[in-house]
Design a protein around this motif. Structure first.
Motif, PDB file in Angstrom:
ATOM      1  N   ALA A   1       0.841  -1.195   0.000  1.00  0.00           N
ATOM      2  CA  ALA A   1       0.000   0.000   0.000  1.00  0.00           C
ATOM      3  C   ALA A   1       0.876   1.245   0.000  1.00  0.00           C
ATOM      4  O   ALA A   1       1.921   1.266   0.657  1.00  0.00           O
ATOM      5  N   CYS A   2       0.435   2.262  -0.762  1.00  0.00           N
ATOM      6  CA  CYS A   2       1.186   3.520  -0.806  1.00  0.00           C
ATOM      7  C   CYS A   2       0.744   4.429   0.341  1.00  0.00           C
ATOM      8  O   CYS A   2      -0.452   4.568   0.587  1.00  0.00           O
ATOM      9  N   LEU A   3       1.667   5.011   1.029  1.00  0.00           N
ATOM     10  CA  LEU A   3       1.335   5.863   2.176  1.00  0.00           C
ATOM     11  C   LEU A   3       1.762   7.304   1.910  1.00  0.00           C
ATOM     12  O   LEU A   3       2.946   7.569   1.696  1.00  0.00           O
ATOM     13  N   ASN A   4       0.755   8.178   1.894  1.00  0.00           N
ATOM     14  CA  ASN A   4       1.049   9.608   1.771  1.00  0.00           C
ATOM     15  C   ASN A   4       0.775  10.238   3.138  1.00  0.00           C
ATOM     16  O   ASN A   4      -0.381  10.303   3.566  1.00  0.00           O
ATOM     17  N   PRO A   5       1.809  10.645   3.848  1.00  0.00           N
ATOM     18  CA  PRO A   5       1.598  11.137   5.223  1.00  0.00           C
ATOM     19  C   PRO A   5       0.626  12.310   5.309  1.00  0.00           C
ATOM     20  O   PRO A   5      -0.116  12.426   6.276  1.00  0.00           O
ATOM     21  N   PHE A   6       0.584  13.156   4.273  1.00  0.00           N
ATOM     22  CA  PHE A   6      -0.308  14.326   4.334  1.00  0.00           C
ATOM     23  C   PHE A   6      -1.770  13.929   4.188  1.00  0.00           C
ATOM     24  O   PHE A   6      -2.647  14.431   4.888  1.00  0.00           O
TER      25      PHE A   6
ATOM     26  N   MET B   1       2.063 -13.155   5.236  1.00  0.00           N
ATOM     27  CA  MET B   1       2.696 -11.940   5.794  1.00  0.00           C
ATOM     28  C   MET B   1       1.995 -10.672   5.267  1.00  0.00           C
ATOM     29  O   MET B   1       1.672 -10.585   4.091  1.00  0.00           O
ATOM     30  N   ASP B   2       1.751  -9.678   6.155  1.00  0.00           N
ATOM     31  CA  ASP B   2       1.093  -8.437   5.729  1.00  0.00           C
ATOM     32  C   ASP B   2       2.020  -7.607   4.848  1.00  0.00           C
ATOM     33  O   ASP B   2       3.239  -7.634   5.010  1.00  0.00           O
ATOM     34  N   ALA B   3       1.372  -6.852   3.918  1.00  0.00           N
ATOM     35  CA  ALA B   3       2.167  -5.984   3.054  1.00  0.00           C
ATOM     36  C   ALA B   3       2.662  -4.789   3.848  1.00  0.00           C
ATOM     37  O   ALA B   3       1.947  -4.247   4.692  1.00  0.00           O
ATOM     38  N   MET B   4       3.856  -4.381   3.607  1.00  0.00           N
ATOM     39  CA  MET B   4       4.415  -3.195   4.263  1.00  0.00           C
ATOM     40  C   MET B   4       4.039  -1.956   3.462  1.00  0.00           C
ATOM     41  O   MET B   4       4.183  -1.950   2.236  1.00  0.00           O
ATOM     42  N   PRO B   5       3.552  -0.916   4.108  1.00  0.00           N
ATOM     43  CA  PRO B   5       3.244   0.273   3.329  1.00  0.00           C
ATOM     44  C   PRO B   5       4.498   0.924   2.775  1.00  0.00           C
ATOM     45  O   PRO B   5       5.544   0.923   3.421  1.00  0.00           O
ATOM     46  N   VAL B   6       4.331   1.455   1.579  1.00  0.00           N
ATOM     47  CA  VAL B   6       5.455   2.138   0.935  1.00  0.00           C
ATOM     48  C   VAL B   6       5.148   3.626   0.921  1.00  0.00           C
ATOM     49  O   VAL B   6       4.021   4.023   0.651  1.00  0.00           O
ATOM     50  N   LEU B   7       6.131   4.410   1.228  1.00  0.00           N
ATOM     51  CA  LEU B   7       5.917   5.855   1.250  1.00  0.00           C
ATOM     52  C   LEU B   7       5.702   6.386  -0.169  1.00  0.00           C
ATOM     53  O   LEU B   7       6.500   6.110  -1.067  1.00  0.00           O
ATOM     54  N   ASP B   8       4.584   7.095  -0.350  1.00  0.00           N
ATOM     55  CA  ASP B   8       4.294   7.715  -1.645  1.00  0.00           C
ATOM     56  C   ASP B   8       5.086   9.023  -1.706  1.00  0.00           C
ATOM     57  O   ASP B   8       4.633  10.060  -1.240  1.00  0.00           O
ATOM     58  N   LEU B   9       6.285   8.924  -2.262  1.00  0.00           N
ATOM     59  CA  LEU B   9       7.207  10.070  -2.219  1.00  0.00           C
ATOM     60  C   LEU B   9       6.677  11.278  -2.998  1.00  0.00           C
ATOM     61  O   LEU B   9       6.758  12.417  -2.525  1.00  0.00           O
ATOM     62  N   ASP B  10       6.071  11.017  -4.169  1.00  0.00           N
ATOM     63  CA  ASP B  10       5.534  12.129  -4.982  1.00  0.00           C
ATOM     64  C   ASP B  10       4.400  12.827  -4.235  1.00  0.00           C
ATOM     65  O   ASP B  10       4.332  14.054  -4.183  1.00  0.00           O
ATOM     66  N   GLY B  11       3.508  11.984  -3.676  1.00  0.00           N
ATOM     67  CA  GLY B  11       2.370  12.532  -2.928  1.00  0.00           C
ATOM     68  C   GLY B  11       2.835  13.322  -1.719  1.00  0.00           C
ATOM     69  O   GLY B  11       2.304  14.401  -1.413  1.00  0.00           O
ATOM     70  N   ALA B  12       3.826  12.791  -1.030  1.00  0.00           N
ATOM     71  CA  ALA B  12       4.347  13.466   0.165  1.00  0.00           C
ATOM     72  C   ALA B  12       4.981  14.803  -0.216  1.00  0.00           C
ATOM     73  O   ALA B  12       4.793  15.819   0.472  1.00  0.00           O
ATOM     74  N   ALA B  13       5.683  14.811  -1.338  1.00  0.00           N
ATOM     75  CA  ALA B  13       6.323  16.063  -1.789  1.00  0.00           C
ATOM     76  C   ALA B  13       5.251  17.095  -2.137  1.00  0.00           C
ATOM     77  O   ALA B  13       5.377  18.278  -1.793  1.00  0.00           O
TER      78      ALA B  13
END
Lengths: 150, 374
Positions: free
Chosen positions: A5-10, B1-13
């Motif tokens: 799953a993709c995580l967007n902190p905002f 095993m549960d999926a690990m969340p991945v940081l959405d770098l574009d969204g975070a930016a």
């Protein structure tokens, strides 16, 4: 294979905020409807008003010693001024009423008398049209008469 | 095993950029807020009546009104009436003018100390009665359409009950509380065990604006948080920003409430629930009975209203004597009938159309020419 799953902190923060706001609103609404809470608020308001009342006597005494009007005296002054303003408006309205009545009477005196006999059909129609024109002219010239007060 | 969340770098930016942009625009928003005051209530108008704190204004028209029956709008006693003409393009008054009505607005103003002892009966039978007569004289008609918003609707309703159709041709009540025992927080607060009305009025005289400013936000305690959230999301939309800021400014701009009127509204209106239980209101010993309201009535409630909850508003029809009573609950908030273009109130112009066409359908004959008395 499991998708990550993709995580967007905002975006997560916004969702958390929305959920928190919703829950807080519900909890606070529930709390404010509790008799215990309202009793405390009521007691606090009652005490504040009581203190206000207790302070009034020394404040009045101080004002008196300084030769200044207290709250009641100012209130009475306001009442008097308000009353005067209302009476003046009453008088203005009466004057307007009597002016209207005078104008209406003058207009009635000026209006031509209605024809007494019924002539032929064509002539009657013309005369009705003349009367209508005359009435509307009178209406435009004279100010509106107005119904009286309740 | 549960999926690990991945940081959405574009969204975070993008989120970080949004936040930075929002924080950097706060000084501009503050400046915009400061500049808001001269922008509200700007539809040109002339005062035709003033007595004590009470005024009636007539809004200027560029073209003759297509609806001959003048429209007198009576606002509530708590806040300022300029919310009826808040911003250009989002103004109830402006919308009514555009739809051919001849609009007058009655404002109660900030009551002076000499008005603290005046009763609700005085407000209805003296001020409102005088306002109605001034409007009729100014418009040159026998009758008018009387419209009231919130508590202004209560006053309009009581006046119409006493008038019995002599001067009031049509009555419109908007978000007007009728049933004082509804489940809203305001009703709960005003119960005798929670509020000593006599102590409050005897202590203050006129109930100060600060009392309302400090207690009203508790009706929706998270309202300011919601506003902040909306501001964050839509701070780049100038129209939305103007609406939000103007409404916020108006919300802070309370007036004092005339003391004796407050006592009667709280005791008779809420605690005794006189309109529901007695079918009327005793005004200085004279009963204003709802069964005497026989003119056409349009009663509008708002589904998301937290002040005049819809259950307390949409219950007028069985109480009045009118055969032509339309009652509707609109999907909006307390002010949504009079103002708004935001997400919730996007249908406000439809409500304006509905009100204007209801009045047009009930337009009555006019007596003659206007008296210009500026």
């Amino acid at each position: 294979m499991m998708l990550n799953a993709c995580l967007n902190p905002f975006e997560t923060q916004k969702k958390l905020f929305d959920a928190w706001e919703k829950n807080l609103a519900t909890s606070m609404d529930r709390m404010m409807r509790k008799p215990e809470y309202m009793s405390l608020v009521s007691q606090q308001l009652g005490s504040t008003l009581k203190l206000r009342g207790m302070l009034r006597e020394p404040v009045d005494a101080t004002l008196k010693s300084l030769g200044l009007p207290n709250q009641d005296e100012l209130q009475n002054l306001y009442k008097t001024v308000n009353d005067l303003e209302s009476r003046m408006l009453d008088l203005e309205e009466r004057l307007e009423d009597s002016e209207d009545a005078r104008s209406a009477m003058a207009a009635r005196m000026e209006a031509p008398p209605a024809p007494s006999a019924a002539p032929a059909k064509k002539a009657r129609t013309k005369s009705a049209a003349r009367a209508t024109r005359s009435a509307s002219t009178t209406t435009r010239k004279s100010p509106r008469s107005r119904k009286g007060g309740k | 095993m549960d999926a690990m969340p991945v940081l959405d770098l574009d969204g975070a930016a993008a989120g970080a950029a949004d936040l930075t942009h929002f924080l950097s625009s706060l000084p501009d928003i503050q400046e915009r807020y400061k500049a808001m005051e001269p922008r509200v209530g700007q539809t040109p108008r002339d005062m035709i009546y003033r007595e004590h704190s009470v005024t009636v204004h007539r809004y200027r028209r560029d073209t003759p009104a297509t609806v001959k029956t003048p429209f007198l709008l009576v606002y509530s006693l708590v806040n300022r009436a300029y919310v009826m003409d808040l911003l250009e393009g989002e103004s109830f008054v402006e919308a009514l003018l555009q739809r051919g009505l001849d609009v007058y607005l009655m404002e109660w103003g900030e009551p002076n100390r000499g008005q603290s002892h005046l009763t609700l009966g005085y407000y209805v039978k003296h001020y409102l009665h005088r306002a109605v007569r001034r409007v009729l004289r100014h418009a040159g008609t026998d009758k008018l359409t009387l419209a009231g918003y919130c508590l202004g609707g209560t006053l309009a309703l009581l006046y119409s009950a006493l008038d019995r159709g002599e001067r009031v041709a049509n009555l419109i009540t908007m978000v007007t509380p009728i049933d004082g025992e509804h489940e809203g927080v305001l009703s709960w607060w005003s119960r005798p065990e929670n509020l000593d009305v006599d102590q409050l009025v005897d202590s203050f005289g006129n109930i100060p604006a600060e009392f309302f400013a400090s207690s009203f936000p508790w009706l929706v305690p998270t309202a300011n948080m919601k506003k902040l959230r909306a501001l964050y999301d839509r701070h780049e939309d100038p129209e939305f920003l103007d609406s939000l800021l103007a409404l916020h400014m108006w919300g802070q701009d309370n007036t004092s409430f005339p003391g004796e009127v407050y006592r009667e509204v709280m005791k008779q209106g809420y605690q005794e629930n006189t309109l529901m239980k007695n079918g009327g209101w005793c005004l200085d010993g004279e009963w204003a009975r709802l069964e005497d309201v026989r003119m056409p009535v349009l009663n509008l409630a708002a589904s998301y209203d937290h002040l005049s909850v819809p259950e307390s508003v949409a219950c007028l029809s069985p109480l009045v004597g009118s055969d032509d009573c339309t009652e509707k609950s609109l999907p909006t908030g307390h002010l949504g009938i009079a103002f708004g273009k935001d997400a919730r109130n996007q249908h406000t112009p439809d409500y304006w159309d509905e009100i204007a066409s209801w009045v047009k359908d009930r337009d009555v004959a006019v007596r003659g020419d206007r008296h210009e008395c500026h």
